[in-house]
Design a protein around this motif. Sequence first.
Motif, PDB file in Angstrom:
ATOM      1  N   MET A 196       1.139  -1.630  -0.160  1.00 31.11           N
ATOM      2  CA  MET A 196      -0.208   0.115  -0.206  1.00 31.11           C
ATOM      3  C   MET A 196       1.107   0.533   0.164  1.00 31.11           C
ATOM      4  O   MET A 196       1.378   1.017   0.935  1.00 31.11           O
ATOM      5  N   PRO A 197       0.518   2.195  -0.588  1.00 31.30           N
ATOM      6  CA  PRO A 197       1.632   3.101  -0.355  1.00 31.30           C
ATOM      7  C   PRO A 197       1.459   3.988   0.263  1.00 31.30           C
ATOM      8  O   PRO A 197       0.216   4.416   1.046  1.00 31.30           O
ATOM      9  N   TYR A 198       2.376   4.998   0.577  1.00 31.21           N
ATOM     10  CA  TYR A 198       2.395   6.265   1.818  1.00 31.21           C
ATOM     11  C   TYR A 198       2.473   7.109   0.822  1.00 31.21           C
ATOM     12  O   TYR A 198       2.930   7.407   0.381  1.00 31.21           O
ATOM     13  N   ILE A 199       1.702   7.860   1.832  1.00 26.40           N
ATOM     14  CA  ILE A 199       1.729   9.548   0.796  1.00 26.40           C
ATOM     15  C   ILE A 199       2.173  10.304   2.257  1.00 26.40           C
ATOM     16  O   ILE A 199       1.069  10.646   3.454  1.00 26.40           O
ATOM     17  N   VAL A 200       2.960  11.263   2.321  1.00 22.25           N
ATOM     18  CA  VAL A 200       3.101  12.840   2.869  1.00 22.25           C
ATOM     19  C   VAL A 200       2.567  13.455   2.281  1.00 22.25           C
ATOM     20  O   VAL A 200       2.798  13.925   0.994  1.00 22.25           O
ATOM     21  N   ALA A 201       2.091  14.925   2.391  1.00 21.94           N
ATOM     22  CA  ALA A 201       1.499  15.587   2.085  1.00 21.94           C
ATOM     23  C   ALA A 201       1.136  17.031   3.297  1.00 21.94           C
ATOM     24  O   ALA A 201       1.528  16.766   4.185  1.00 21.94           O
ATOM     25  N   ILE A 202       1.499  18.198   1.843  1.00 19.58           N
ATOM     26  CA  ILE A 202       1.814  19.526   3.154  1.00 19.58           C
ATOM     27  C   ILE A 202       0.641  20.485   2.907  1.00 19.58           C
ATOM     28  O   ILE A 202       0.835  20.428   2.239  1.00 19.58           O
ATOM     29  N   ARG A 203       0.007  20.899   3.975  1.00 17.97           N
ATOM     30  CA  ARG A 203      -0.603  22.164   3.111  1.00 17.97           C
ATOM     31  C   ARG A 203      -0.480  23.429   3.499  1.00 17.97           C
ATOM     32  O   ARG A 203      -0.041  23.051   5.029  1.00 17.97           O
ATOM     33  N   TYR A 204      -0.195  24.303   3.199  1.00 21.01           N
ATOM     34  CA  TYR A 204       0.375  25.867   3.581  1.00 21.01           C
ATOM     35  C   TYR A 204      -1.227  26.817   4.266  1.00 21.01           C
ATOM     36  O   TYR A 204      -1.036  27.662   5.209  1.00 21.01           O
ATOM     37  N   VAL A 205      -2.098  26.530   4.029  1.00 25.11           N
ATOM     38  CA  VAL A 205      -3.269  26.813   4.681  1.00 25.11           C
ATOM     39  C   VAL A 205      -3.882  25.685   4.771  1.00 25.11           C
ATOM     40  O   VAL A 205      -4.480  24.765   4.103  1.00 25.11           O
ATOM     41  N   ILE A 224      -1.289   8.090  10.048  1.00 26.16           N
ATOM     42  CA  ILE A 224      -0.044   8.090  10.727  1.00 26.16           C
ATOM     43  C   ILE A 224      -0.084   8.469  11.791  1.00 26.16           C
ATOM     44  O   ILE A 224       0.424   8.414  12.505  1.00 26.16           O
ATOM     45  N   LYS A 225       0.435  10.527  10.955  1.00 27.61           N
ATOM     46  CA  LYS A 225       1.342  11.446  11.776  1.00 27.61           C
ATOM     47  C   LYS A 225       1.338  12.521  11.190  1.00 27.61           C
ATOM     48  O   LYS A 225       0.653  13.077   9.810  1.00 27.61           O
ATOM     49  N   GLN A 226       0.833  13.516  11.746  1.00 30.20           N
ATOM     50  CA  GLN A 226       1.104  15.096  11.567  1.00 30.20           C
ATOM     51  C   GLN A 226       1.043  15.483  12.370  1.00 30.20           C
ATOM     52  O   GLN A 226       2.275  15.412  14.010  1.00 30.20           O
ATOM     53  N   GLY A 281      -6.521  24.045   2.402  1.00 30.17           N
ATOM     54  CA  GLY A 281      -6.209  24.876   0.413  1.00 30.17           C
ATOM     55  C   GLY A 281      -5.889  23.500  -0.141  1.00 30.17           C
ATOM     56  O   GLY A 281      -5.469  22.265   0.585  1.00 30.17           O
ATOM     57  N   PRO A 282      -4.618  23.643  -1.133  1.00 32.65           N
ATOM     58  CA  PRO A 282      -4.551  22.527  -1.861  1.00 32.65           C
ATOM     59  C   PRO A 282      -3.326  21.995  -1.183  1.00 32.65           C
ATOM     60  O   PRO A 282      -2.582  23.087  -0.227  1.00 32.65           O
ATOM     61  N   ARG A 283      -3.222  20.974  -1.438  1.00 36.27           N
ATOM     62  CA  ARG A 283      -2.151  19.770  -0.751  1.00 36.27           C
ATOM     63  C   ARG A 283      -1.292  19.529  -2.054  1.00 36.27           C
ATOM     64  O   ARG A 283      -0.788  19.085  -2.769  1.00 36.27           O
ATOM     65  N   GLY A 304       3.591  29.448   9.108  1.00 38.65           N
ATOM     66  CA  GLY A 304       2.891  29.777   9.125  1.00 38.65           C
ATOM     67  C   GLY A 304       2.044  28.584   9.404  1.00 38.65           C
ATOM     68  O   GLY A 304       2.114  28.120  10.379  1.00 38.65           O
ATOM     69  N   PRO A 305       0.593  29.022   8.983  1.00 37.39           N
ATOM     70  CA  PRO A 305      -0.108  26.900   9.885  1.00 37.39           C
ATOM     71  C   PRO A 305       0.135  26.319   8.780  1.00 37.39           C
ATOM     72  O   PRO A 305      -1.354  25.213   8.366  1.00 37.39           O
ATOM     73  N   THR A 306       1.084  25.603   8.213  1.00 38.84           N
ATOM     74  CA  THR A 306       1.433  25.147   7.606  1.00 38.84           C
ATOM     75  C   THR A 306       1.111  23.376   8.091  1.00 38.84           C
ATOM     76  O   THR A 306       1.770  23.147  10.114  1.00 38.84           O
ATOM     77  N   VAL A 307       0.525  22.428   7.929  1.00 32.39           N
ATOM     78  CA  VAL A 307       0.176  20.665   8.310  1.00 32.39           C
ATOM     79  C   VAL A 307       0.963  20.349   7.404  1.00 32.39           C
ATOM     80  O   VAL A 307       0.224  19.803   6.515  1.00 32.39           O
ATOM     81  N   ILE A 308       1.912  19.294   7.589  1.00 27.22           N
ATOM     82  CA  ILE A 308       2.485  18.263   7.025  1.00 27.22           C
ATOM     83  C   ILE A 308       1.537  16.666   8.038  1.00 27.22           C
ATOM     84  O   ILE A 308       1.722  16.606   8.969  1.00 27.22           O
ATOM     85  N   THR A 309       1.508  15.671   6.924  1.00 25.94           N
ATOM     86  CA  THR A 309       0.433  14.759   7.531  1.00 25.94           C
ATOM     87  C   THR A 309       1.666  13.593   6.131  1.00 25.94           C
ATOM     88  O   THR A 309       2.177  12.863   5.559  1.00 25.94           O
ATOM     89  N   LEU A 310       1.354  12.128   7.098  1.00 29.66           N
ATOM     90  CA  LEU A 310       1.819  10.673   7.024  1.00 29.66           C
ATOM     91  C   LEU A 310       0.735  10.074   6.798  1.00 29.66           C
ATOM     92  O   LEU A 310       0.024   9.626   7.932  1.00 29.66           O
TER      93      LEU A 310
END
Length: 67
Positions: free
Chosen positions: A1-10, A59-61, A13-15, A41-47
């Motif tokens: 299964m793929p693992y995705i790391v994503a970042i949102r700056y707002v 998994i993580k945020q 908003g788009p990731r 800023g209000p950056t959110v990073i997820t795994l």
Amino acid sequence: MPYIVAIRYVPGGPRVTGEWDDEPTADRKFRAWVGLYGASGPTVITLVEQTPDGRERLIKQWPEPPA
């Protein structure tokens, strides 16, 4: 299964995403992105893990979600 790391700056908003086939590699990228982009800023990073039915399991945020 793929693992995705994503970042949102707002919030909402788009990731920007990256996808890896193994969790250790995705985890290293998650930690690297926190180091590079986490202080801005209000950056959110997820795994997340993408399940066979297409859903994403967190998994993580960073920062950690409120309890």
